[in-house]
Design a protein around this motif. Structure first.
Motif, short mmCIF file in Angstrom:
data_model
loop_
_atom_site.label_atom_id
_atom_site.label_comp_id
_atom_site.label_asym_id
_atom_site.label_seq_id
_atom_site.Cartn_x
_atom_site.Cartn_y
_atom_site.Cartn_z
N MET A 150 0.81 -1.23 0.00
CA MET A 150 0.00 0.00 0.00
C MET A 150 0.84 1.28 0.00
SD MET A 150 -3.43 -0.69 2.15
CE MET A 150 -2.86 -0.36 3.79
N ASP A 153 -5.64 9.02 -1.21
CA ASP A 153 -5.01 7.72 -1.42
C ASP A 153 -5.63 6.70 -0.46
OD1 ASP A 153 -3.30 5.79 -2.35
OD2 ASP A 153 -1.57 6.47 -1.17
N ASP A 190 -4.84 9.25 -6.22
CA ASP A 190 -3.79 8.26 -6.47
C ASP A 190 -4.35 6.93 -6.97
OD1 ASP A 190 -1.04 7.87 -6.54
OD2 ASP A 190 -1.09 6.67 -4.72
N ASN A 191 -3.49 6.20 -7.67
CA ASN A 191 -3.79 4.85 -8.19
C ASN A 191 -4.84 4.86 -9.30
OD1 ASN A 191 -3.22 4.50 -4.99
ND2 ASN A 191 -2.24 2.89 -6.16
CA CA Z 1 -1.44 4.88 -3.50
#
Ligand code: CA
Ligand code: SAM
Length: 278
Positions: free
Chosen positions: A92, A194, A220-221
């Motif tokens: 993570m 995130d 994010d991601n």
């Molecule tokens: Ca992330």
């Protein structure tokens, strides 16, 4: 229960050559493992969904880290990265190249007041805190304080713990509290998100009120291990499959939102920067 809101079931993990962590796919095969030599191993890593870096090869990513990131990584961040590597959920963590990117972004913006949703052990938090001025502040939200506590000695070692206002609990409730106070409207320069991907669109409506016009929200991601272009029958980790459609929906909504300008950047697992314009 989804551990930390991130995975439907916790994937078992193993370290790869570059210090990243692979995870067991739904079909039981370890991501990145191969018995037929290094070249095939390298190739197979990039043919299976779930590899953390979206670059062409591990060698290229390693080159980037060793040339431009590790030599400049502050000791406190390196220590936190090494501690986090031993954590069972180390997959993570924010990657060091993305941490460096966030740091530069915050400095370019002259950001002072920021929010982070999804702290874990604090790699992105420490990267940002180091980049803020002495009187900068981060409201840091996480549903679980224990991982923040693990990383806290590194915030202290870096002398930036006074910049952090940690709020434990579901981020939606914390954001709602902030939104209730008019003083917080348009107050924040930078907001990094995130955490639980299924809530990103709920976060969006709230953080749009909190970020100033001209300020940046970073989601994010947003390339989600490459799964955003995967067909449903491709092997992928369970949590990747679980959140895939939420990430795709977010990307669609952000691309169509006239209140922001965006840049969908392919660093690490993808980050979409949104600049509020109205
Ligand atoms: Ca992330
Ligand atoms: N930015 C972190 C870093 O650099 O290590 C990684 C964050 S990790 C990917 C996601 C975090 O979101 C976890 O620590 C998890 O506990 C937190 N989280 C999940 N659901 C949440 C929620 N509803 N509200 C607040 N935090 C949540």
């Amino acid at each position: 229960m989804i551990p930390n809101g991130q995975a439907k079931s916790k994937p078992s993990t193993h370290a790869t050559a570059n210090g990243n962590v692979g995870a067991v796919l739904e079909n039981g095969h370890a991501n990145g493992s191969s018995s037929n030599g290094k070249a095939k191993d390298e190739a197979s890593k990039h043919q299976t969904l779930g590899h953390k870096s979206l670059l062409k090869s591990d060698a290229l990513y390693q080159y980037l880290l060793e040339t431009s990131v590790y030599p400049r990584e502050p000791a406190s961040l390196r220590g936190l990265r090494e501690l986090t590597a031993k954590h069972p959920w180390n997959i993570m963590t924010t990657s060091p190249d993305e941490g460096q990117f966030l740091s530069l972004l915050v400095k370019i913006m002259n950001a002072k007041n920021t929010i982070e949703i999804g702290v874990f052990t604090g790699y992105s938090l420490l990267s940002t805190a180091l980049a803020l001025p002495e009187d900068g502040k981060i409201i840091a939200m996480d549903i679980d304080r224990s991982n923040y506590d693990l990383g806290f000695p590194f915030l202290q070692e870096a002398g930036v713990d006074h910049k952090i206002d940690f709020r434990e609990g579901p981020a939606l409730a914390t954001l709602d509290e902030l939104v209730q106070n008019d003083k917080n409207h348009g107050f924040f320069d930078f907001i990094f998100i995130d955490a639980d991907k299924n809530n990103y669109l709920n976060y969006h409506e709230r953080v749009m009120q909190l970020v100033k016009i001209g300020g940046i929200i970073g989601y994010d991601n947003t390339l989600w291990n490459g799964a955003v272009v995967a067909s449903d029958d491709e092997p992928m980790r369970k949590y990747v499959r679980f959140y895939k459609d939420f990430v795709k929906e977010l990307n669609k909504v952000l691309a169509a939102d006239p209140r922001i300008e965006i840049s969908h950047i392919s660093i690490s697992d993808g980050i979409t920067l949104c600049r509020r314009i109205v």
